[in-house]
Scaffold this active site. Sequence first.
Site, mmCIF file in Angstrom:
data_model
loop_
_atom_site.group_PDB
_atom_site.id
_atom_site.type_symbol
_atom_site.label_atom_id
_atom_site.label_comp_id
_atom_site.label_asym_id
_atom_site.label_seq_id
_atom_site.Cartn_x
_atom_site.Cartn_y
_atom_site.Cartn_z
ATOM 1 N N ARG A 1 34.768 32.848 47.056
ATOM 2 C CA ARG A 1 35.781 31.904 47.527
ATOM 3 C C ARG A 1 36.562 32.430 48.722
ATOM 4 N NH1 ARG A 1 40.878 32.430 45.682
ATOM 5 N NH2 ARG A 1 41.421 30.272 45.275
ATOM 6 N N GLU B 1 24.158 49.163 24.363
ATOM 7 C CA GLU B 1 25.123 50.265 24.406
ATOM 8 C C GLU B 1 25.508 50.636 25.840
ATOM 9 O OE1 GLU B 1 27.752 52.135 22.674
ATOM 10 O OE2 GLU B 1 26.245 51.262 21.352
ATOM 11 N N ASP C 1 47.563 31.986 47.590
ATOM 12 C CA ASP C 1 47.218 32.250 46.195
ATOM 13 C C ASP C 1 47.917 33.485 45.662
ATOM 14 O OD1 ASP C 1 45.497 30.233 45.553
ATOM 15 O OD2 ASP C 1 43.745 31.270 46.352
ATOM 16 N N PRO D 1 32.646 48.612 31.606
ATOM 17 C CA PRO D 1 34.069 48.687 31.232
ATOM 18 C C PRO D 1 34.734 49.993 31.676
ATOM 19 C CG PRO D 1 32.682 48.750 29.260
ATOM 20 C CD PRO D 1 31.777 48.501 30.428
HETATM 21 N N1 SAH Z 1 29.076 51.341 25.338
HETATM 22 C C1 SAH Z 1 29.721 50.899 26.540
HETATM 23 C C2 SAH Z 1 29.967 49.377 26.516
HETATM 24 C C3 SAH Z 1 28.713 48.571 26.619
HETATM 25 S S1 SAH Z 1 29.033 46.864 26.697
HETATM 26 C C4 SAH Z 1 31.058 51.628 26.676
HETATM 27 O O1 SAH Z 1 31.655 51.924 25.652
HETATM 28 O O2 SAH Z 1 31.519 51.844 27.797
HETATM 29 C C5 SAH Z 1 27.525 46.246 27.349
HETATM 30 C C6 SAH Z 1 27.550 45.882 28.820
HETATM 31 O O3 SAH Z 1 28.462 44.812 29.037
HETATM 32 C C7 SAH Z 1 27.988 46.949 29.791
HETATM 33 O O4 SAH Z 1 26.907 47.770 30.154
HETATM 34 C C8 SAH Z 1 28.509 46.167 30.969
HETATM 35 O O5 SAH Z 1 27.496 45.766 31.853
HETATM 36 C C9 SAH Z 1 29.059 44.919 30.314
HETATM 37 N N2 SAH Z 1 30.522 44.934 30.129
HETATM 38 C C10 SAH Z 1 31.181 44.904 28.945
HETATM 39 N N3 SAH Z 1 32.506 44.898 29.118
HETATM 40 C C11 SAH Z 1 32.731 44.913 30.455
HETATM 41 C C12 SAH Z 1 33.896 44.906 31.275
HETATM 42 N N4 SAH Z 1 35.115 44.919 30.751
HETATM 43 N N5 SAH Z 1 33.735 44.926 32.609
HETATM 44 C C13 SAH Z 1 32.506 44.950 33.165
HETATM 45 N N6 SAH Z 1 31.353 44.963 32.449
HETATM 46 C C14 SAH Z 1 31.456 44.936 31.114
#
Ligand code: SAH
Length: 268
Positions: free
Chosen positions: A160, A122, A175, A95
């Site tokens: 795609r 985490e 698109d 994220p």
């Molecule tokens: N503690 C981290 C979040 C971990 S979520 C933080 O606060 O940044 C667990 C896993 O889900 C992440 O390692 C990632 O691979 C995935 N994930 C969660 N949300 C995501 C998003 N918006 N985009 C991409 N990967 C995501």
Amino acid sequence: MRVDVLTLFPEMFDGVFGSSILGKAREKGLVSLTTVNFRDYSTNKHHTVDDTPYGGGGGMVLKPEPIFAAVEDMVGQAGDEGEAGASPRIILMCPQGRPFTQEIARELSQERHLVFICGHYEGYDERIREHLITDELSIGDYVLTGGELPAMVVIDAVARLLPGVLGNEQSAASDSFGDGLLEYPHYTRPPAFREWPVPDVLLSGNHAEIDKWRRRQSLLRTLTRRPELLEQAELTQKEREWLEQARAERSAAGETERDDGGFSRKDS
Ligand code: SAH
């Protein structure tokens, strides 16, 4: 294109990689999609892949060894195939990464080999981020339980765009985001459904007029829903003038509020 996904839950990909357009692309050999469970690369007795964080606090952190070993194994294999200059993009789903867009999808669709790393718990030991990967991608400002769904989103959007993947029934050219604008509305038979007719111009057979209508609908839709996209879009002087006029008409009619695509529209 070769796509490898490192995940603790390979079975999550079965449906998505095996169905519809991705499934067909794979059958036709246009893209190879492989999942690797990096738990298989854990060398400790219980095949653990995570551990508690140094410094305390809740949650578990993915350890570096299995993920490094899995990626190094894969990259080694790619070299064995003798793919000239094919050093893979190693993409961490996270994220905190670069927000994924159609432009990044286009960029990745030019590559020969993509490796996706799906996190869980985490997150990851920071050394993975610092010393193993080439990219970090986020699919939006929200947090999911794992990187599998985000990796599927990115792989679908990239696949795609590969030549031959979309048949005639669908084209990527017009698109949304393709030309920096949202796409125009579509209609199909019947010409009148309940009391709602299809716009006359679409039934006229006049292709110049249809193209003009579609382009204007596309501009209008972008203006009302995503005006910020217009700043980057390639528009002619005439189109800019037309948009200025549409903007003025909207504000004269008191329609200054942004159309949210119906998200908060209340059924009355
Ligand atoms: N503690 C981290 C979040 C971990 S979520 C933080 O606060 O940044 C667990 C896993 O889900 C992440 O390692 C990632 O691979 C995935 N994930 C969660 N949300 C995501 C998003 N918006 N985009 C991409 N990967 C995501």
